[in-house]
Write a protein that holds these residues in place. Structure first.
Motif, mmCIF file in Angstrom:
data_model
loop_
_atom_site.group_PDB
_atom_site.id
_atom_site.type_symbol
_atom_site.label_atom_id
_atom_site.label_comp_id
_atom_site.label_asym_id
_atom_site.label_seq_id
_atom_site.Cartn_x
_atom_site.Cartn_y
_atom_site.Cartn_z
ATOM 1 N N ALA A 104 0.826 -1.211 0.000
ATOM 2 C CA ALA A 104 0.000 0.000 0.000
ATOM 3 C C ALA A 104 0.858 1.257 0.000
ATOM 4 C CB ALA A 104 -0.928 0.002 1.209
ATOM 5 N N SER A 105 1.967 1.247 0.714
ATOM 6 C CA SER A 105 2.813 2.439 0.768
ATOM 7 C C SER A 105 3.544 2.675 -0.554
ATOM 8 C CB SER A 105 3.802 2.350 1.923
ATOM 9 O OG SER A 105 4.712 1.306 1.711
ATOM 10 N N THR A 106 3.895 1.611 -1.281
ATOM 11 C CA THR A 106 4.562 1.790 -2.566
ATOM 12 C C THR A 106 3.570 2.121 -3.671
ATOM 13 O OG1 THR A 106 4.499 -0.574 -2.995
ATOM 14 C CG2 THR A 106 6.515 0.308 -2.008
ATOM 15 N N ALA A 107 2.287 1.872 -3.448
ATOM 16 C CA ALA A 107 1.286 2.133 -4.468
ATOM 17 C C ALA A 107 0.863 3.604 -4.522
ATOM 18 C CB ALA A 107 0.054 1.264 -4.223
ATOM 19 N N ARG A 108 1.283 4.387 -3.552
ATOM 20 C CA ARG A 108 0.945 5.805 -3.549
ATOM 21 C C ARG A 108 1.549 6.477 -4.773
ATOM 22 N NH1 ARG A 108 2.587 6.786 2.593
ATOM 23 N NH2 ARG A 108 0.893 5.650 3.541
ATOM 24 N N ALA A 109 0.809 7.408 -5.332
ATOM 25 C CA ALA A 109 1.267 8.102 -6.528
ATOM 26 C C ALA A 109 2.347 9.116 -6.171
ATOM 27 C CB ALA A 109 0.098 8.793 -7.202
ATOM 28 N N GLU A 110 3.401 9.101 -6.955
ATOM 29 C CA GLU A 110 4.450 10.102 -6.792
ATOM 30 C C GLU A 110 3.973 11.390 -7.446
ATOM 31 O OE1 GLU A 110 8.918 11.092 -8.413
ATOM 32 O OE2 GLU A 110 8.090 9.103 -8.734
ATOM 33 N N SER A 111 4.158 12.500 -6.773
ATOM 34 C CA SER A 111 3.771 13.770 -7.365
ATOM 35 C C SER A 111 4.908 14.775 -7.222
ATOM 36 C CB SER A 111 2.490 14.320 -6.749
ATOM 37 O OG SER A 111 2.696 14.633 -5.394
ATOM 38 N N ARG A 112 4.925 15.737 -8.136
ATOM 39 C CA ARG A 112 5.946 16.775 -8.128
ATOM 40 C C ARG A 112 5.317 18.056 -8.638
ATOM 41 N NH1 ARG A 112 11.780 16.697 -11.158
ATOM 42 N NH2 ARG A 112 12.401 18.756 -10.452
ATOM 43 N N ILE A 113 5.699 19.164 -8.024
ATOM 44 C CA ILE A 113 5.187 20.463 -8.442
ATOM 45 C C ILE A 113 6.264 21.177 -9.248
ATOM 46 C CG2 ILE A 113 4.346 22.705 -7.667
ATOM 47 C CD1 ILE A 113 3.362 21.289 -5.119
ATOM 48 N N PHE A 114 5.890 21.603 -10.451
ATOM 49 C CA PHE A 114 6.781 22.367 -11.311
ATOM 50 C C PHE A 114 6.322 23.817 -11.319
ATOM 51 C CE2 PHE A 114 6.991 18.044 -12.908
ATOM 52 C CZ PHE A 114 8.352 17.851 -13.129
ATOM 53 N N ILE A 115 7.235 24.746 -11.122
ATOM 54 C CA ILE A 115 6.944 26.173 -11.193
ATOM 55 C C ILE A 115 7.540 26.671 -12.502
ATOM 56 C CG2 ILE A 115 7.224 28.425 -10.100
ATOM 57 C CD1 ILE A 115 5.742 26.472 -8.305
ATOM 58 N N ILE A 116 6.686 27.231 -13.350
ATOM 59 C CA ILE A 116 7.161 27.714 -14.650
ATOM 60 C C ILE A 116 6.712 29.154 -14.860
ATOM 61 C CG2 ILE A 116 7.240 25.425 -15.709
ATOM 62 C CD1 ILE A 116 4.560 26.064 -17.032
ATOM 63 N N ALA A 117 7.490 29.882 -15.661
ATOM 64 C CA ALA A 117 7.120 31.251 -16.012
ATOM 65 C C ALA A 117 5.904 31.204 -16.920
ATOM 66 C CB ALA A 117 8.281 31.951 -16.699
ATOM 67 N N ASN A 118 4.962 32.053 -16.649
ATOM 68 C CA ASN A 118 3.710 32.093 -17.398
ATOM 69 C C ASN A 118 3.744 33.307 -18.318
ATOM 70 O OD1 ASN A 118 1.064 31.395 -18.104
ATOM 71 N ND2 ASN A 118 0.247 32.861 -16.659
ATOM 72 N N GLU A 119 4.456 33.177 -19.415
ATOM 73 C CA GLU A 119 4.598 34.290 -20.340
ATOM 74 C C GLU A 119 3.556 34.187 -21.441
ATOM 75 O OE1 GLU A 119 8.656 34.607 -21.536
ATOM 76 O OE2 GLU A 119 9.358 34.413 -19.496
ATOM 77 N N SER A 120 3.006 35.318 -21.762
ATOM 78 C CA SER A 120 1.950 35.347 -22.778
ATOM 79 C C SER A 120 2.499 34.940 -24.137
ATOM 80 C CB SER A 120 1.365 36.752 -22.867
ATOM 81 O OG SER A 120 0.394 36.793 -23.877
ATOM 82 N N ASP A 121 1.814 34.016 -24.770
ATOM 83 C CA ASP A 121 2.223 33.553 -26.095
ATOM 84 C C ASP A 121 1.238 33.982 -27.174
ATOM 85 O OD1 ASP A 121 0.053 31.993 -25.511
ATOM 86 O OD2 ASP A 121 1.117 30.090 -25.573
ATOM 87 N N GLY A 122 0.201 34.702 -26.765
ATOM 88 C CA GLY A 122 -0.785 35.167 -27.731
ATOM 89 C C GLY A 122 -1.899 34.179 -28.004
ATOM 90 N N TYR A 123 -1.800 32.967 -27.484
ATOM 91 C CA TYR A 123 -2.822 31.952 -27.723
ATOM 92 C C TYR A 123 -3.809 31.824 -26.568
ATOM 93 C CZ TYR A 123 -0.027 30.483 -31.691
ATOM 94 O OH TYR A 123 0.665 30.457 -32.855
ATOM 95 N N GLY A 124 -3.523 32.450 -25.447
ATOM 96 C CA GLY A 124 -4.429 32.394 -24.312
ATOM 97 C C GLY A 124 -4.232 31.217 -23.392
ATOM 98 N N VAL A 125 -3.323 30.309 -23.732
ATOM 99 C CA VAL A 125 -3.065 29.149 -22.884
ATOM 100 C C VAL A 125 -2.533 29.610 -21.528
ATOM 101 C CG1 VAL A 125 -1.685 27.050 -22.615
ATOM 102 C CG2 VAL A 125 -2.670 27.618 -24.827
ATOM 103 N N ASP A 126 -1.730 30.663 -21.547
ATOM 104 C CA ASP A 126 -1.171 31.174 -20.301
ATOM 105 C C ASP A 126 -2.267 31.612 -19.337
ATOM 106 O OD1 ASP A 126 -1.616 33.190 -22.288
ATOM 107 O OD2 ASP A 126 -0.640 34.632 -20.970
#
Length: 102
Positions: free
Chosen positions: A17-39
């Motif tokens: 049960a302890s090995t079945a836990r999902a590994e998670s990681r937080i990524f911090i990225i710059a949110n620069e406008s690309d003109g498509y609105g995804v940001d």
């Protein structure tokens, strides 16, 4: 004998049960406008950012994005300078946190 077998079985179940836990990681990225609105979709946590967040996670060998949101520079301890005087042409970058899971 039965008690030790039961304890062993419980130990094995706990280990699995302890090995079945999902590994998670937080990524911090710059949110620069690309003109498509995804940001804006990512920064606002809108549903339209889900595919971008998922693609970002998958490009880093994670299965899915469990969340994504705008992050204030104050939340990123010591790694992002204050906005005053560090903005190019009056436009400051926002930052997005994407939580990826395996």
């Amino acid at each position: 004998m039965r008690i030790s077998s039961a304890l062993l079985a419980c130990s094995v179940l706990l280990a699995v049960a302890s090995t079945a836990r999902a590994e998670s990681r937080i990524f911090i990225i710059a949110n620069e406008s690309d003109g498509y609105g995804v940001d804006q979709c990512l920064a606002k946590g809108d549903r339209c950012g889900a595919s971008a967040a998922r693609s970002y996670c998958q490009s880093r060998d994670f299965a899915q994005a469990s969340s994504y949101r705008r992050v204030d520079p104050e939340e990123i301890t010591g790694s992002v300078p204050k906005a005053a005087g560090n903005c190019a042409r009056g436009a400051c970058s926002d930052y997005v946190a994407i939580t990826c899971q395996r």
